[in-house]
Design an enzyme around this catalytic site. Structure first.
Site, PDB file in Angstrom:
ATOM      1  N   ASP A  86       0.792  -1.250   0.000  1.00 30.95           N
ATOM      2  CA  ASP A  86       0.000   0.000   0.000  1.00 30.95           C
ATOM      3  C   ASP A  86       0.820   1.294   0.000  1.00 30.95           C
ATOM      4  O   ASP A  86       0.518   2.236   0.750  1.00 30.95           O
ATOM      5  CB  ASP A  86      -0.934   0.013   1.232  1.00 30.95           C
ATOM      6  CG  ASP A  86      -1.892  -1.172   1.254  1.00 30.95           C
ATOM      7  OD1 ASP A  86      -1.852  -1.980   0.309  1.00 30.95           O
ATOM      8  OD2 ASP A  86      -2.664  -1.301   2.222  1.00 30.95           O
ATOM      9  N   ASP A 131      -4.591  -0.860  -1.393  1.00 27.71           N
ATOM     10  CA  ASP A 131      -5.830  -0.697  -0.666  1.00 27.71           C
ATOM     11  C   ASP A 131      -6.778  -0.113  -1.721  1.00 27.71           C
ATOM     12  O   ASP A 131      -6.429   0.885  -2.379  1.00 27.71           O
ATOM     13  CB  ASP A 131      -5.583   0.287   0.492  1.00 27.71           C
ATOM     14  CG  ASP A 131      -6.511   0.074   1.668  1.00 27.71           C
ATOM     15  OD1 ASP A 131      -6.906  -1.077   1.940  1.00 27.71           O
ATOM     16  OD2 ASP A 131      -6.852   1.077   2.328  1.00 27.71           O
ATOM     17  N   HIS A 133     -10.695   0.679  -2.269  1.00 25.77           N
ATOM     18  CA  HIS A 133     -12.041   0.679  -1.692  1.00 25.77           C
ATOM     19  C   HIS A 133     -13.113   1.260  -2.613  1.00 25.77           C
ATOM     20  O   HIS A 133     -12.862   2.268  -3.303  1.00 25.77           O
ATOM     21  CB  HIS A 133     -12.058   1.513  -0.402  1.00 25.77           C
ATOM     22  CG  HIS A 133     -11.161   1.000   0.681  1.00 25.77           C
ATOM     23  ND1 HIS A 133     -11.139  -0.320   1.090  1.00 25.77           N
ATOM     24  CD2 HIS A 133     -10.248   1.639   1.476  1.00 25.77           C
ATOM     25  CE1 HIS A 133     -10.270  -0.459   2.077  1.00 25.77           C
ATOM     26  NE2 HIS A 133      -9.699   0.707   2.326  1.00 25.77           N
ATOM     27  N   HIS A 182     -10.394   7.041   1.922  1.00 23.89           N
ATOM     28  CA  HIS A 182      -9.052   6.908   1.317  1.00 23.89           C
ATOM     29  C   HIS A 182      -9.046   5.800   0.269  1.00 23.89           C
ATOM     30  O   HIS A 182      -9.878   4.898   0.306  1.00 23.89           O
ATOM     31  CB  HIS A 182      -8.012   6.585   2.404  1.00 23.89           C
ATOM     32  CG  HIS A 182      -8.277   5.266   3.083  1.00 23.89           C
ATOM     33  ND1 HIS A 182      -9.194   5.134   4.104  1.00 23.89           N
ATOM     34  CD2 HIS A 182      -7.791   4.036   2.867  1.00 23.89           C
ATOM     35  CE1 HIS A 182      -9.235   3.873   4.499  1.00 23.89           C
ATOM     36  NE2 HIS A 182      -8.407   3.168   3.763  1.00 23.89           N
ATOM     37  N   LYS A 207      -7.040  -5.165  -2.461  1.00 27.32           N
ATOM     38  CA  LYS A 207      -7.743  -5.633  -1.260  1.00 27.32           C
ATOM     39  C   LYS A 207      -8.657  -4.530  -0.732  1.00 27.32           C
ATOM     40  O   LYS A 207      -8.472  -3.363  -1.069  1.00 27.32           O
ATOM     41  CB  LYS A 207      -6.736  -6.044  -0.188  1.00 27.32           C
ATOM     42  CG  LYS A 207      -5.905  -4.878   0.309  1.00 27.32           C
ATOM     43  CD  LYS A 207      -4.890  -5.315   1.321  1.00 27.32           C
ATOM     44  CE  LYS A 207      -4.015  -4.165   1.755  1.00 27.32           C
ATOM     45  NZ  LYS A 207      -4.724  -3.053   2.417  1.00 27.32           N
ATOM     46  N   CYS A 252      -1.684  -2.437   7.833  1.00 25.32           N
ATOM     47  CA  CYS A 252      -1.668  -3.451   6.781  1.00 25.32           C
ATOM     48  C   CYS A 252      -0.369  -4.253   6.722  1.00 25.32           C
ATOM     49  O   CYS A 252      -0.382  -5.445   6.425  1.00 25.32           O
ATOM     50  CB  CYS A 252      -1.979  -2.802   5.442  1.00 25.32           C
ATOM     51  SG  CYS A 252      -3.708  -2.232   5.400  1.00 25.32           S
TER      52      CYS A 252
HETATM   53  C1  VGL Z   1      -4.415   0.968   5.777  1.00 25.69           C
HETATM   54  C2  VGL Z   1      -5.753   2.130   7.221  1.00 25.69           C
HETATM   55  C3  VGL Z   1      -6.850   1.877   6.442  1.00 25.69           C
HETATM   56  C4  VGL Z   1      -3.056   0.475   5.425  1.00 25.69           C
HETATM   57  C5  VGL Z   1      -5.506   0.714   4.978  1.00 25.69           C
HETATM   58  O1  VGL Z   1      -2.765   0.268   4.239  1.00 25.69           O
HETATM   59  O2  VGL Z   1      -2.257   0.279   6.353  1.00 25.69           O
HETATM   60  N1  VGL Z   1      -4.553   1.678   6.903  1.00 25.69           N
HETATM   61  N2  VGL Z   1      -6.717   1.157   5.328  1.00 25.69           N
HETATM   62 ZN    ZN Z   2      -8.228   1.128   3.829  1.00 23.81          ZN
END
Ligand code: VGL
Ligand code: ZN
Length: 336
Positions: A86, A131, A133, A182, A207, A252
């Site tokens: 990420d 990440d 979403h 995000h 993911k 993550c």
């Molecule tokens: C993450 C917070 C929310 C990460 C992903 O990639 O660590 N942190 N979603």
């Molecule tokens: Zn996230």
């Protein structure tokens, strides 16, 4: 294999005793300058007992086959994957810029050491995770009104602030940490940071793509309802060692390292290639990796490890524990 056995069978009796096995371990577990890592006596005895399948205090040539094929060969010639978690705009300078979180770390600082590793270390494969979403994702504080909170939620919808944990109604109930919106699919914030090197033939894993369940680990969603393609891909590549780094250290990256260890992989967390959200949580992440027989290294140590010139006893012990489990499982199968 025979030559190795004979070379370490000092007294030439056709068996390896624990002292002879200790010499093998002293040959195996060294750094790239030949300095021997200490392996404590309990661990040495435990590893010995795993390969001493007949439990007579000696390893014979037949027992040595497993030790050679499944243990020594992997330690000397691991197959390594580099998982870059990420490293996306939103975590570096976008809506979930981690420098605004309690640890006040700068996500940008991972770019240079990660690029340096990609330039200098010959990993067997490289994966980048995203990440990724949908706009109505359950983790976004902006979406709180879309779902009902359970009466057991420690924080009400009115009082909830970013980074709080709430409980949503559901069967089972869903515990969820709230984040600012995000990494929306296809948005700028979800792109990899522009200066991150993307190597040819790299794999990409997405993911957090399902609205009602968050996904920190690159292996499974937080409820373990579905797995990504990563498990199968690593198995097909015969991967033995997982190097993990990226953002965020305590979210993550930590969840991915924990899953890698639970699946049974020799797991190496590259500390200086990670930045996180909360100092206490980062320390919890590190402690849990060490407790579960992973190792934490700095990026300058990685090349010699990938090339099998720096061989860590923790990872040797981890592999022996996994072999012990598979021996026990195959015994159970025979009984059935
Ligand atoms: C993450 C917070 C929310 C990460 C992903 O990639 O660590 N942190 N979603
Ligand atoms: Zn996230």
């Amino acid at each position: 294999m025979d030559a190795c056995f004979s070379a370490f069978d000092d007294d030439g009796d056709g068996f390896l005793n624990i002292h002879e096995f200790d010499s093998i371990c002293k040959g195996l577990f060294r750094n790239d300058r030949g300095i021997v890592y200490s392996l404590d006596a309990d661990r040495l005895e435990h590893i010995f007992s795993i390969f001493d399948t007949k439990k007579d205090g000696l390893i014979d040539r037949q027992e040595f086959v497993l030790c050679w094929d499944k243990w020594i060969k992997t330690i000397v010639r691991p197959v390594s994957v580099f998982l870059i978690i990420d490293v996306q705009n939103d975590f570096i300078s976008g809506t979930l810029n981690i420098s605004n979180c309690s640890a006040q770390q700068n996500g940008l600082e991972v770019i240079e050491p990660i690029n340096q590793l990609l330039d200098t270390v010959n990993f067997d494969s490289v994966f980048y995770s995203y990440d990724w979403h949908p706009t109505d994702h359950i983790s976004f504080i902006e979406n709180l009104s879309l779902r009902k909170l359970d009466s057991s939620s420690p924080v009400s919808a009115e009082d909830a602030k970013p980074f709080d944990t709430v409980v949503f109604e559901g069967c089972p109930k869903i515990k969820q940490r709230l984040w600012p919106k995000h990494c929306i699919q296809d948005s700028w914030g979800a792109q990899l940071y522009k200066d991150l090197k993307v190597v040819d033939n790299a794999m990409k894993i997405y993911k957090g793509t399902v609205s009602d369940v968050d996904s920190y680990s690159v292996f499974w969603d937080n409820k373990k309802l579905s797995e990504t393609t990563l498990c199968n891909q690593l198995a097909n590549l015969n991967i033995t060692d997982i190097y993990v780094c990226g953002l965020a250290y305590d979210v993550c990256v930590g969840a991915t390292a924990a899953d890698a260890l639970s699946i049974g992989y020799r797991t190496i967390l590259i500390d200086d290639c990670c930045r996180g959200v909360d100092v206490d949580d980062i320390n919890l992440t590190k402690n849990s990796v060490i407790k579960n027989h992973g190792v934490i290294v700095q990026s300058h140590e990685v090349k010699a490890m990938v090339e099998g010139r720096d061989r860590r006893p923790e990872l040797g012990y981890k592999l022996a524990l996994e072999l012990e489990k598979s021996i026990q499982n195959s015994k159970v199968k025979h009984i059935k």
